[in-house]
Scaffold this motif. Structure first.
Motif, PDB file in Angstrom:
ATOM      1  N   LEU A   7      45.982  45.271  38.401  1.00  0.00           N
ATOM      2  CA  LEU A   7      45.994  45.086  39.809  1.00  0.00           C
ATOM      3  C   LEU A   7      45.139  45.947  40.476  1.00  0.00           C
ATOM      4  CD1 LEU A   7      49.891  44.765  40.135  1.00  0.00           C
ATOM      5  CD2 LEU A   7      48.383  43.205  39.965  1.00  0.00           C
ATOM      6  N   MET A   8      44.351  45.267  41.215  1.00  0.00           N
ATOM      7  CA  MET A   8      43.284  46.092  42.137  1.00  0.00           C
ATOM      8  C   MET A   8      43.754  46.348  43.456  1.00  0.00           C
ATOM      9  SD  MET A   8      40.436  45.875  40.473  1.00  0.00           S
ATOM     10  CE  MET A   8      39.141  46.324  41.440  1.00  0.00           C
ATOM     11  N   GLU A   9      43.501  47.589  43.778  1.00  0.00           N
ATOM     12  CA  GLU A   9      44.019  48.030  45.400  1.00  0.00           C
ATOM     13  C   GLU A   9      43.452  47.479  46.407  1.00  0.00           C
ATOM     14  OE1 GLU A   9      46.311  50.103  46.450  1.00  0.00           O
ATOM     15  OE2 GLU A   9      47.039  50.662  44.440  1.00  0.00           O
ATOM     16  N   PRO A  10      44.066  46.718  47.184  1.00  0.00           N
ATOM     17  CA  PRO A  10      43.107  46.147  48.391  1.00  0.00           C
ATOM     18  C   PRO A  10      42.412  47.157  49.189  1.00  0.00           C
ATOM     19  CG  PRO A  10      45.542  46.443  49.013  1.00  0.00           C
ATOM     20  CD  PRO A  10      45.457  46.791  47.377  1.00  0.00           C
ATOM     21  N   LYS A  11      41.161  46.734  49.544  1.00  0.00           N
ATOM     22  CA  LYS A  11      40.265  47.518  50.440  1.00  0.00           C
ATOM     23  C   LYS A  11      41.143  47.871  51.567  1.00  0.00           C
ATOM     24  CE  LYS A  11      35.794  45.685  48.437  1.00  0.00           C
ATOM     25  NZ  LYS A  11      34.819  45.111  48.883  1.00  0.00           N
ATOM     26  N   PRO A  12      40.796  49.161  51.990  1.00  0.00           N
ATOM     27  CA  PRO A  12      41.556  49.447  53.826  1.00  0.00           C
ATOM     28  C   PRO A  12      40.713  48.694  54.575  1.00  0.00           C
ATOM     29  CG  PRO A  12      39.875  51.283  52.569  1.00  0.00           C
ATOM     30  CD  PRO A  12      40.336  50.471  51.592  1.00  0.00           C
ATOM     31  N   VAL A  13      41.233  48.611  55.503  1.00  0.00           N
ATOM     32  CA  VAL A  13      40.561  47.885  56.894  1.00  0.00           C
ATOM     33  C   VAL A  13      39.753  48.826  57.510  1.00  0.00           C
ATOM     34  CG1 VAL A  13      41.173  46.710  58.941  1.00  0.00           C
ATOM     35  CG2 VAL A  13      42.694  46.162  56.805  1.00  0.00           C
ATOM     36  N   ARG A  14      38.532  48.231  57.910  1.00  0.00           N
ATOM     37  CA  ARG A  14      37.750  49.401  58.684  1.00  0.00           C
ATOM     38  C   ARG A  14      37.773  48.908  60.096  1.00  0.00           C
ATOM     39  NH1 ARG A  14      32.111  48.476  55.653  1.00  0.00           N
ATOM     40  NH2 ARG A  14      31.276  49.845  57.548  1.00  0.00           N
ATOM     41  N   HIS A  15      37.557  49.743  61.051  1.00  0.00           N
ATOM     42  CA  HIS A  15      37.537  49.512  62.386  1.00  0.00           C
ATOM     43  C   HIS A  15      36.230  49.745  62.691  1.00  0.00           C
ATOM     44  CE1 HIS A  15      42.153  49.312  62.844  1.00  0.00           C
ATOM     45  NE2 HIS A  15      42.103  50.015  61.468  1.00  0.00           N
ATOM     46  N   VAL A  16      35.491  48.763  63.648  1.00  0.00           N
ATOM     47  CA  VAL A  16      34.298  49.032  63.978  1.00  0.00           C
ATOM     48  C   VAL A  16      34.062  48.589  65.187  1.00  0.00           C
ATOM     49  CG1 VAL A  16      31.760  48.355  63.308  1.00  0.00           C
ATOM     50  CG2 VAL A  16      33.406  48.525  61.531  1.00  0.00           C
ATOM     51  N   LEU A  17      33.412  49.416  66.070  1.00  0.00           N
ATOM     52  CA  LEU A  17      33.017  48.844  67.507  1.00  0.00           C
ATOM     53  C   LEU A  17      31.628  48.842  67.608  1.00  0.00           C
ATOM     54  CD1 LEU A  17      34.974  50.338  70.742  1.00  0.00           C
ATOM     55  CD2 LEU A  17      32.636  49.926  70.496  1.00  0.00           C
ATOM     56  N   SER A  18      30.877  47.819  68.165  1.00  0.00           N
ATOM     57  CA  SER A  18      29.520  47.806  68.230  1.00  0.00           C
ATOM     58  C   SER A  18      29.084  48.052  69.580  1.00  0.00           C
ATOM     59  CB  SER A  18      29.084  46.448  67.831  1.00  0.00           C
ATOM     60  OG  SER A  18      29.184  46.126  66.669  1.00  0.00           O
ATOM     61  N   LEU A  19      28.379  49.024  70.028  1.00  0.00           N
ATOM     62  CA  LEU A  19      27.852  49.557  71.156  1.00  0.00           C
ATOM     63  C   LEU A  19      26.596  48.800  71.255  1.00  0.00           C
ATOM     64  CD1 LEU A  19      28.688  53.224  70.693  1.00  0.00           C
ATOM     65  CD2 LEU A  19      29.619  51.780  72.617  1.00  0.00           C
ATOM     66  N   SER A  20      26.260  48.250  72.633  1.00  0.00           N
ATOM     67  CA  SER A  20      25.149  47.774  72.842  1.00  0.00           C
ATOM     68  C   SER A  20      24.066  48.651  73.960  1.00  0.00           C
ATOM     69  CB  SER A  20      25.344  46.293  73.852  1.00  0.00           C
ATOM     70  OG  SER A  20      25.843  46.790  75.042  1.00  0.00           O
ATOM     71  N   GLY A  21      24.929  49.627  74.327  1.00  0.00           N
ATOM     72  CA  GLY A  21      24.305  50.497  75.459  1.00  0.00           C
ATOM     73  C   GLY A  21      24.562  50.130  76.777  1.00  0.00           C
ATOM     74  N   GLY A  22      25.395  49.120  76.891  1.00  0.00           N
ATOM     75  CA  GLY A  22      25.703  48.434  78.306  1.00  0.00           C
ATOM     76  C   GLY A  22      27.133  49.006  78.849  1.00  0.00           C
ATOM     77  N   LYS A  23      27.745  48.771  79.937  1.00  0.00           N
ATOM     78  CA  LYS A  23      28.594  49.329  80.471  1.00  0.00           C
ATOM     79  C   LYS A  23      29.936  48.925  79.870  1.00  0.00           C
ATOM     80  CE  LYS A  23      29.381  45.928  84.090  1.00  0.00           C
ATOM     81  NZ  LYS A  23      28.609  44.864  83.428  1.00  0.00           N
ATOM     82  N   ASP A  24      30.150  47.709  79.332  1.00  0.00           N
ATOM     83  CA  ASP A  24      31.586  47.211  78.799  1.00  0.00           C
ATOM     84  C   ASP A  24      31.789  47.894  77.447  1.00  0.00           C
ATOM     85  OD1 ASP A  24      31.914  45.495  81.237  1.00  0.00           O
ATOM     86  OD2 ASP A  24      31.048  43.833  80.486  1.00  0.00           O
ATOM     87  N   SER A  25      30.908  47.719  76.478  1.00  0.00           N
ATOM     88  CA  SER A  25      31.015  48.195  75.242  1.00  0.00           C
ATOM     89  C   SER A  25      31.270  49.817  75.278  1.00  0.00           C
ATOM     90  CB  SER A  25      29.852  47.862  74.324  1.00  0.00           C
ATOM     91  OG  SER A  25      28.862  48.477  74.724  1.00  0.00           O
ATOM     92  N   THR A  26      30.539  50.555  76.175  1.00  0.00           N
ATOM     93  CA  THR A  26      30.566  51.964  76.354  1.00  0.00           C
ATOM     94  C   THR A  26      32.173  52.204  76.803  1.00  0.00           C
ATOM     95  OG1 THR A  26      28.332  52.137  76.625  1.00  0.00           O
ATOM     96  CG2 THR A  26      29.649  54.001  77.422  1.00  0.00           C
ATOM     97  N   ALA A  27      32.519  51.456  77.862  1.00  0.00           N
ATOM     98  CA  ALA A  27      33.832  51.772  78.328  1.00  0.00           C
ATOM     99  C   ALA A  27      34.782  51.520  77.353  1.00  0.00           C
ATOM    100  CB  ALA A  27      34.090  50.843  79.717  1.00  0.00           C
ATOM    101  N   LEU A  28      34.625  50.452  76.189  1.00  0.00           N
ATOM    102  CA  LEU A  28      35.539  50.369  75.264  1.00  0.00           C
ATOM    103  C   LEU A  28      35.809  51.424  74.285  1.00  0.00           C
ATOM    104  CD1 LEU A  28      37.757  48.324  74.231  1.00  0.00           C
ATOM    105  CD2 LEU A  28      35.713  47.286  72.963  1.00  0.00           C
ATOM    106  N   ALA A  29      34.545  51.948  74.001  1.00  0.00           N
ATOM    107  CA  ALA A  29      34.370  53.063  73.178  1.00  0.00           C
ATOM    108  C   ALA A  29      35.226  54.208  73.891  1.00  0.00           C
ATOM    109  CB  ALA A  29      33.065  53.588  73.054  1.00  0.00           C
ATOM    110  N   VAL A  30      35.201  54.554  75.074  1.00  0.00           N
ATOM    111  CA  VAL A  30      35.979  55.260  75.812  1.00  0.00           C
ATOM    112  C   VAL A  30      37.402  55.208  75.526  1.00  0.00           C
ATOM    113  CG1 VAL A  30      36.504  56.624  78.021  1.00  0.00           C
ATOM    114  CG2 VAL A  30      34.086  56.007  77.206  1.00  0.00           C
ATOM    115  N   TYR A  31      37.653  53.946  75.826  1.00  0.00           N
ATOM    116  CA  TYR A  31      39.121  53.359  75.984  1.00  0.00           C
ATOM    117  C   TYR A  31      39.672  53.601  74.652  1.00  0.00           C
ATOM    118  CZ  TYR A  31      43.047  50.214  76.849  1.00  0.00           C
ATOM    119  OH  TYR A  31      44.200  49.568  77.011  1.00  0.00           O
ATOM    120  N   MET A  32      39.144  53.464  73.583  1.00  0.00           N
ATOM    121  CA  MET A  32      39.556  53.346  72.200  1.00  0.00           C
ATOM    122  C   MET A  32      39.586  54.655  71.350  1.00  0.00           C
ATOM    123  SD  MET A  32      40.838  50.222  72.069  1.00  0.00           S
ATOM    124  CE  MET A  32      41.317  50.588  70.437  1.00  0.00           C
ATOM    125  N   ARG A  33      38.816  55.592  71.861  1.00  0.00           N
ATOM    126  CA  ARG A  33      38.315  56.767  71.224  1.00  0.00           C
ATOM    127  C   ARG A  33      39.613  57.526  70.807  1.00  0.00           C
ATOM    128  NH1 ARG A  33      36.243  62.234  74.113  1.00  0.00           N
ATOM    129  NH2 ARG A  33      38.375  62.024  74.938  1.00  0.00           N
TER     130      ARG A  33
END
Length: 273
Positions: A7-33
């Motif tokens: 039996l193969m162990e399932p791969k762990p789920v990765r959490h990835v946040l892509s930043l664009s250098g814009g306001k919304d993705s930056t605010a999301l990074a702050v919000y999720m930190r």
């Protein structure tokens, strides 16, 4: 003797946040930190970004306390432009987003199960965009789930001390300096703030004498025409008239000069959030 089943162990789920250098993705990074400590922060670096973008990302990285992983395409923009025979990307084809942003992201996540955090706000549920459709990537929308809107994004950035990137003084979006989604007033801003980048963008434009076809960033006029002094003055006057009632003061001294347009709504999410 029976076959032994491993039996193969399932791969762990990765959490990835892509930043664009814009306001919304930056605010999301702050919000999720602090909500997702194992978050991976990535930036798809085309090599064609504004210097203000890189400066802002350095500030964001320091705030997050962990590295923002820079993902680069396997070939530069000029290589793909040759492949596409000099046909510049536009809102219909968007080959630049596909080759310079989406593919590096998909290569980075591979086949691992990934939760991808997208910074679409609760006040832009209609927004469409261009993101990965790989089945192992599951998008989530924390701002929508929390009911957060544009005013909340500004508050998050102000409270964090990050504020907005400097390019917001003259530009409404993150992304490459030659982005075809730019308004004419933003091309004027590029010319006045980074004339060397304006000249580089202009050099990509061309006229095919055999077919009579023009390849320009803006469908209606070339950058050579746009940079004429009388045309610049006209663009500025039209812009000020159009936005006379929409100028909003932010942070006491910063002024948001750009109203949302349909172009922004349909722009590439991975580039402009």
């Amino acid at each position: 003797m029976g076959t032994k089943v491993v039996l193969m162990e399932p791969k762990p789920v990765r959490h990835v946040l892509s930043l664009s250098g814009g306001k919304d993705s930056t605010a999301l990074a702050v919000y999720m930190r602090d909500k997702v400590p194992e978050m991976e922060y990535v930036f798809m670096d085309t090599g064609e970004e504004l210097p203000e973008t890189y400066e802002y990302l350095d500030k964001v990285e320091a705030y997050l306390g962990k590295p923002i992983i820079r993902l680069n395409p396997d070939r530069p923009f000029s290589h793909y432009l040759d492949i596409y025979r000099g046909v510049l990307p536009d809102p219909r084809t968007r080959w630049c987003t596909r080759m310079l942003k989406i593919k590096p992201f998909e290569r980075y996540v591979g086949d691992d199960p990934v939760i991808s955090y997208l910074a679409i706000r609760a006040d832009e549920l209609h927004r469409k965009g261009y993101i990965s459709t790989k089945p192992n990537i599951t998008p989530v929308y924390p701002f929508i789930e929390a009911g957060l809107t544009k005013s909340d994004i500004y508050r998050i950035l102000e409270d964090s001390g990050l504020g907005l990137p400097d390019y917001y003084r003259w530009r409404s979006r993150s992304g490459c300096y030659f982005c075809f989604f730019q308004q004419r007033i933003e091309w004027v801003g590029l010319l006045e703030n980074h004339p060397e980048y304006f000249e580089k963008a202009k050099q990509y434009e061309r006229f095919d004498a055999l077919t009579g076809q023009s390849f320009t960033w803006n469908a209606r006029e070339s950058l050579d025409d746009l940079q004429r002094p009388e045309r610049i003055q006209q663009i500025k006057e039209q812009y000020l008239k159009r936005n006379q009632q929409q100028t909003v003061k932010l942070h006491g001294s910063l002024t948001e000069l750009f109203a949302d347009e349909d172009e922004e709504v349909q722009s590439c999410l991975v580039c402009h959030l």
